[in-house]
Design a protein around this motif. Structure first.
Motif, short mmCIF file in Angstrom:
data_model
loop_
_atom_site.label_atom_id
_atom_site.label_comp_id
_atom_site.label_asym_id
_atom_site.label_seq_id
_atom_site.Cartn_x
_atom_site.Cartn_y
_atom_site.Cartn_z
N GLU A 173 0.83 -1.20 0.00
CA GLU A 173 0.00 0.00 0.00
C GLU A 173 0.87 1.26 0.00
OE1 GLU A 173 -3.79 1.19 2.69
OE2 GLU A 173 -1.90 1.04 3.78
N SER A 174 1.93 1.24 0.80
CA SER A 174 2.83 2.39 0.88
C SER A 174 3.55 2.62 -0.44
CB SER A 174 3.84 2.19 2.01
OG SER A 174 3.18 2.07 3.26
N TYR A 175 4.04 1.54 -1.03
CA TYR A 175 4.71 1.67 -2.33
C TYR A 175 3.76 2.26 -3.37
CZ TYR A 175 9.19 -0.68 -1.46
OH TYR A 175 10.46 -1.00 -1.03
N PHE A 176 2.52 1.78 -3.35
CA PHE A 176 1.53 2.26 -4.32
C PHE A 176 1.29 3.76 -4.15
CE2 PHE A 176 -2.50 2.90 -6.38
CZ PHE A 176 -2.54 1.96 -7.40
N GLU A 177 1.13 4.20 -2.89
CA GLU A 177 0.87 5.62 -2.63
C GLU A 177 2.06 6.49 -2.97
OE1 GLU A 177 -1.96 7.19 -1.78
OE2 GLU A 177 -2.91 5.24 -2.08
N LEU A 178 3.25 5.92 -2.93
CA LEU A 178 4.46 6.65 -3.31
C LEU A 178 4.64 6.69 -4.82
CD1 LEU A 178 6.92 5.35 -0.57
CD2 LEU A 178 6.19 7.73 -0.89
N ALA B 39 -3.34 8.68 -4.66
CA ALA B 39 -2.26 9.03 -5.57
C ALA B 39 -2.73 9.23 -7.01
CB ALA B 39 -1.18 7.93 -5.52
N GLY B 40 -4.02 9.34 -7.21
CA GLY B 40 -4.52 9.60 -8.56
C GLY B 40 -4.49 8.39 -9.46
N GLN B 41 -4.44 7.18 -8.88
CA GLN B 41 -4.37 5.96 -9.67
C GLN B 41 -5.67 5.16 -9.61
OE1 GLN B 41 -1.89 5.00 -11.58
NE2 GLN B 41 -0.24 6.36 -10.98
N VAL B 42 -6.80 5.81 -9.31
CA VAL B 42 -8.07 5.11 -9.19
C VAL B 42 -8.41 4.44 -10.53
CG1 VAL B 42 -10.55 5.35 -8.83
CG2 VAL B 42 -8.95 6.65 -7.41
#
Length: 245
Positions: free
Chosen positions: A76-81, A117-120
């Motif tokens: 989850e953290s990697y994705f948000e980064l 992060a705008g990846q919806v």
């Protein structure tokens, strides 16, 4: 402290230092606060990645709940980064090793649904959930079905949502109890099923026997009991003064 004391497990740490909270809870709380702080400052998400990676490295044999929670938090953290490919690779690796990890499929799909992060990407979210729910004997099947129902409702696909709600309420084994001899042989095994608030239609009762046959038999793990630990017979006495005598 772990290195200086030569400690390699959370249980050993708790036994040595006797804190008011288990180290397990402390790590969970720190990870949550790093996530909250990361809403304002991304450096805390990087710190959360380091915490999760350190936890997975340092406690490789920790209980399943902690390991699974750390894995989800790490991805989850990697994705948000913005490291989407890294998060995808991690989930693919973990789920290839354990395809029945239901909350792994949910955590992976949630990245595309609840991200900041705008990846919806609801199509990708649904694709992951459908892949997970198709796995035979996937754990937490009802939770995956609920996620799919929510997703369909958000998009106005009410009929599909109803079908997934129905799936989440179908009979699934929710508990297995066993009577075991002192030699470790299973004498009796009982499986409990949950049929939801409205019960199960009579015309579907015939499927219960098949569901029971598909319930995996878990191996009996005999754990060594310390002399000063509570006796596993439930007497409330120390083992050395009860069955260990």
């Amino acid at each position: 402290m772990l290195d200086k004391a030569g400690i390699q497990s959370i249980e050993a740490f708790d036994e040595r230092f006797r804190g008011t909270q288990s180290l397990f809870n402390w790590i969970q709380d720190l990870e949550s606060e790093l996530w909250n702080a990361g809403l304002e400052d991304r450096q805390f998400l990087s710190a959360r990645v380091a915490l999760c990676e350190e936890g997975l490295r340092r406690f490789p044999s920790a209980d399943d709940l902690m390991t699974e929670n750390r894995r989800r938090s790490l991805a989850e953290s990697y994705f948000e980064l913005g490291e989407v490919e890294k998060a995808e690779a991690l989930y693919r690796e973990w789920l290839a090793a354990d395809p029945c990890w239901g909350w792994g499929w949910i955590g992976w799909s949630d990245c595309y649904r609840f991200t900041r992060a705008g990846q919806v990407d609801l199509n990708r979210c649904e694709q992951i959930l459908r892949e997970g729910i198709a796995i035979t004997r996937v754990r937490d099947h009802a939770d995956i079905a609920d996620r799919l129902a929510d997703l369909c409702e958000e998009q106005g696909r009410d009929q599909e949502a109803k079908e997934f709600r129905r799936q989440s309420e179908r009979g699934t084994p929710v508990g297995i109890s066993r009577t075991v001899s002192s030699a470790g042989k299973v004498l009796r095994q009982k499986t409990q099923f949950n049929f939801g608030g409205e019960g199960l239609p009579l015309n579907e009762l015939s499927s219960v026997a098949e569901m029971r046959r598909e319930t995996p038999t878990m191996p009996i793990v005999r754990q060594k009991v310390g002399r000063n630990e509570p006796c596993p017979c439930g007497s409330g006495k120390k083992f050395k003064k009860c069955c260990g005598a």
